[in-house]
Design a protein around this motif. Structure first.
Motif, PDB file in Angstrom:
ATOM      1  N   PRO A 177       0.814  -1.299   0.077  1.00 40.34           N
ATOM      2  CA  PRO A 177       0.028  -0.050   0.031  1.00 40.34           C
ATOM      3  C   PRO A 177       0.799   1.395   0.000  1.00 40.34           C
ATOM      4  O   PRO A 177       2.038   1.258   0.659  1.00 40.34           O
ATOM      5  CB  PRO A 177      -0.850  -0.227   1.410  1.00 40.34           C
ATOM      6  CG  PRO A 177      -0.082  -1.005   2.319  1.00 40.34           C
ATOM      7  CD  PRO A 177       0.951  -2.031   1.313  1.00 40.34           C
ATOM      8  N   SER A 178       0.450   2.412  -0.594  1.00 39.45           N
ATOM      9  CA  SER A 178       1.057   3.686  -0.772  1.00 39.45           C
ATOM     10  C   SER A 178       0.841   4.643   0.404  1.00 39.45           C
ATOM     11  O   SER A 178       1.538   5.580   0.634  1.00 39.45           O
ATOM     12  CB  SER A 178       0.752   4.237  -2.143  1.00 39.45           C
ATOM     13  OG  SER A 178      -0.632   4.446  -2.223  1.00 39.45           O
ATOM     14  N   ASP A 179      -0.133   4.243   1.155  1.00 40.30           N
ATOM     15  CA  ASP A 179      -0.920   5.168   2.092  1.00 40.30           C
ATOM     16  C   ASP A 179      -0.465   4.765   3.457  1.00 40.30           C
ATOM     17  O   ASP A 179      -1.112   5.437   4.387  1.00 40.30           O
ATOM     18  CB  ASP A 179      -2.358   5.311   1.902  1.00 40.30           C
ATOM     19  CG  ASP A 179      -2.934   4.025   2.233  1.00 40.30           C
ATOM     20  OD1 ASP A 179      -2.273   2.784   2.006  1.00 40.30           O
ATOM     21  OD2 ASP A 179      -4.398   4.008   2.273  1.00 40.30           O
ATOM     22  N   ILE A 180       0.384   3.609   3.667  1.00 42.40           N
ATOM     23  CA  ILE A 180       0.627   3.302   5.185  1.00 42.40           C
ATOM     24  C   ILE A 180       2.178   3.592   5.336  1.00 42.40           C
ATOM     25  O   ILE A 180       3.039   3.094   4.665  1.00 42.40           O
ATOM     26  CB  ILE A 180       0.371   1.915   5.437  1.00 42.40           C
ATOM     27  CG1 ILE A 180      -0.892   1.567   5.068  1.00 42.40           C
ATOM     28  CG2 ILE A 180       1.128   1.581   6.634  1.00 42.40           C
ATOM     29  CD1 ILE A 180      -1.463   0.222   5.221  1.00 42.40           C
ATOM     30  N   LYS A 181       2.366   4.435   6.411  1.00 47.46           N
ATOM     31  CA  LYS A 181       3.735   4.813   6.644  1.00 47.46           C
ATOM     32  C   LYS A 181       3.884   4.075   8.335  1.00 47.46           C
ATOM     33  O   LYS A 181       3.162   3.902   9.200  1.00 47.46           O
ATOM     34  CB  LYS A 181       4.094   6.375   7.077  1.00 47.46           C
ATOM     35  CG  LYS A 181       4.103   6.943   5.693  1.00 47.46           C
ATOM     36  CD  LYS A 181       4.224   8.400   5.962  1.00 47.46           C
ATOM     37  CE  LYS A 181       4.220   9.286   4.540  1.00 47.46           C
ATOM     38  NZ  LYS A 181       4.643  10.530   4.537  1.00 47.46           N
ATOM     39  N   LYS A 219       0.090  -5.604   4.543  1.00 51.69           N
ATOM     40  CA  LYS A 219      -0.879  -6.173   3.703  1.00 51.69           C
ATOM     41  C   LYS A 219      -0.734  -7.625   3.544  1.00 51.69           C
ATOM     42  O   LYS A 219       0.229  -8.227   3.964  1.00 51.69           O
ATOM     43  CB  LYS A 219      -0.376  -5.780   2.164  1.00 51.69           C
ATOM     44  CG  LYS A 219      -1.603  -6.054   1.085  1.00 51.69           C
ATOM     45  CD  LYS A 219      -1.158  -5.258  -0.270  1.00 51.69           C
ATOM     46  CE  LYS A 219      -2.183  -5.752  -1.142  1.00 51.69           C
ATOM     47  NZ  LYS A 219      -1.748  -5.076  -2.629  1.00 51.69           N
ATOM     48  N   ASP A 239      10.188   5.615  -2.299  1.00 48.52           N
ATOM     49  CA  ASP A 239      10.407   6.188  -3.722  1.00 48.52           C
ATOM     50  C   ASP A 239      10.938   4.957  -4.701  1.00 48.52           C
ATOM     51  O   ASP A 239      10.791   4.741  -5.819  1.00 48.52           O
ATOM     52  CB  ASP A 239      10.860   7.437  -3.993  1.00 48.52           C
ATOM     53  CG  ASP A 239      10.173   8.646  -3.619  1.00 48.52           C
ATOM     54  OD1 ASP A 239       8.869   8.518  -3.674  1.00 48.52           O
ATOM     55  OD2 ASP A 239      10.776   9.510  -3.190  1.00 48.52           O
ATOM     56  N   ASP A 244       9.663  -1.962   1.713  1.00 45.23           N
ATOM     57  CA  ASP A 244       8.735  -3.109   1.527  1.00 45.23           C
ATOM     58  C   ASP A 244       9.242  -4.318   1.338  1.00 45.23           C
ATOM     59  O   ASP A 244       9.779  -4.403  -0.025  1.00 45.23           O
ATOM     60  CB  ASP A 244       7.467  -2.444   0.836  1.00 45.23           C
ATOM     61  CG  ASP A 244       6.268  -3.459   1.045  1.00 45.23           C
ATOM     62  OD1 ASP A 244       5.269  -2.911   1.472  1.00 45.23           O
ATOM     63  OD2 ASP A 244       6.454  -4.734   0.487  1.00 45.23           O
TER      64      ASP A 244
END
Length: 288
Positions: A177-181, A219, A239, A244
């Motif tokens: 996911p791109s929205d989880i830090k 995920k 980036d 991940d």
């Protein structure tokens, strides 16, 4: 005036002769490979049947194609050794194990027989359409274990998965996911302990070796009997996608869990469904 016309004609000739550039694939993405013997990249295999093995629902046909011998699998057919056939929608399954034959193939191309006129029908439901069953890919015709412990087979002898469905599942699991830090997670203990970033930077050296990594599950996706888990520990660069790492496991976990993972590093893992993973931790065991 005459000199101007001469120059203009020369320029137009150069432009007309210049070939258009081929479209470029995105960086890091490999172009899909065509089936051997498939002209122009079309996924159609053509050749003479050298060997035939029938199981409950499928016929395995060993073909002599233009580029060599290869195994294919289609719904049961009365085609015989010596016949010339075409197998359309040819989709490679690497390391495929047939439960009914108790045999593992290096690669088998699953598909459908082409008609005498060369037409190819869509993949039939018997080769997987709608057979994904309940739960985590279990039940139905896809339960059981063609790839070990329920990974792909079951149903009708644990034979062919549906390529389209398998590709769709890998598409769902391939990226995190791109929205989880994730905040910094303390590194695991031990000589084989690595951070997520270290797994990426040292992947060639770690290939085939056991590692331990600790991180947060961001995920969780069941794919063909295995659980694909994305893990982050706060290291790496988002980036560059080095923050991940993908894990395959039979263990369960929930998004948000912080777990310690022990598994073996695989590099450039290709599941034969159009998705290759630059690095992953395979057959992992989880602990908290």
């Amino acid at each position: 005036m005459r000199r101007f016309l001469t120059v203009a004609v020369a320029v137009l000739a150069v432009v007309a002769c210049k070939k258009p550039e081929s479209p470029q694939h995105p960086a890091g993405a490999a172009a899909p490979a065509a089936a051997p013997g498939a002209p122009g990249g079309a996924q159609v295999l053509r050749g003479k049947v050298l060997e035939k093995i029938d199981v409950s629902q499928y016929s395995y046909l060993k073909l002599a194609t233009a580029s060599g011998e290869t195994w294919t699998a289609v719904q049961r057919t009365d085609k015989k050794v010596g016949d010339e056939v075409g197998v359309g929608n040819a989709f490679p399954m690497q390391g495929f194990e047939s439960k009914e034959l108790n045999r593992k193939f290096d690669v088998v191309y699953f598909g459908t027989l082409a008609t005498p006129g060369g037409e190819v029908a869509a993949m039939p439901p018997a080769m997987g359409g709608g057979a994904m069953g309940g739960g985590a890919m279990g039940g139905g015709a896809m339960g059981g274990g063609a790839m070990g412990g329920g990974a792909m087979g079951g149903g009708a002898g644990g034979e062919a998965p549906n390529p389209a469905q398998m590709a769709a599942q890998h598409q769902a699991a391939a990226t995190g996911p791109s929205d989880i830090k994730v905040q910094k997670v303390s590194k695991a203990a031990g000589g084989d302990a690595r951070t997520v970033e270290e797994i990426w930077s040292q992947r060639e050296k770690l290939k085939g070796k056991p590692v331990t990594v600790r991180g947060q599950v961001v995920k969780f996706t069941p794919v063909m009997g295995k659980n694909f888990v994305h893990l982050r520990d706060g290291s790496g660069n988002a980036d560059k996608k080095t923050n991940d790492v993908t894990i395959t496991t039979g263990d369960a976990a929930a998004v948000g869990d912080v777990v310690t993972v022990k598994g073996v590093i695989a590099v450039d893992k290709d599941f034969g469904s159009g998705y290759a993973y630059p690095v992953m931790v395979e057959d992992a065991k989880f602990s908290k």
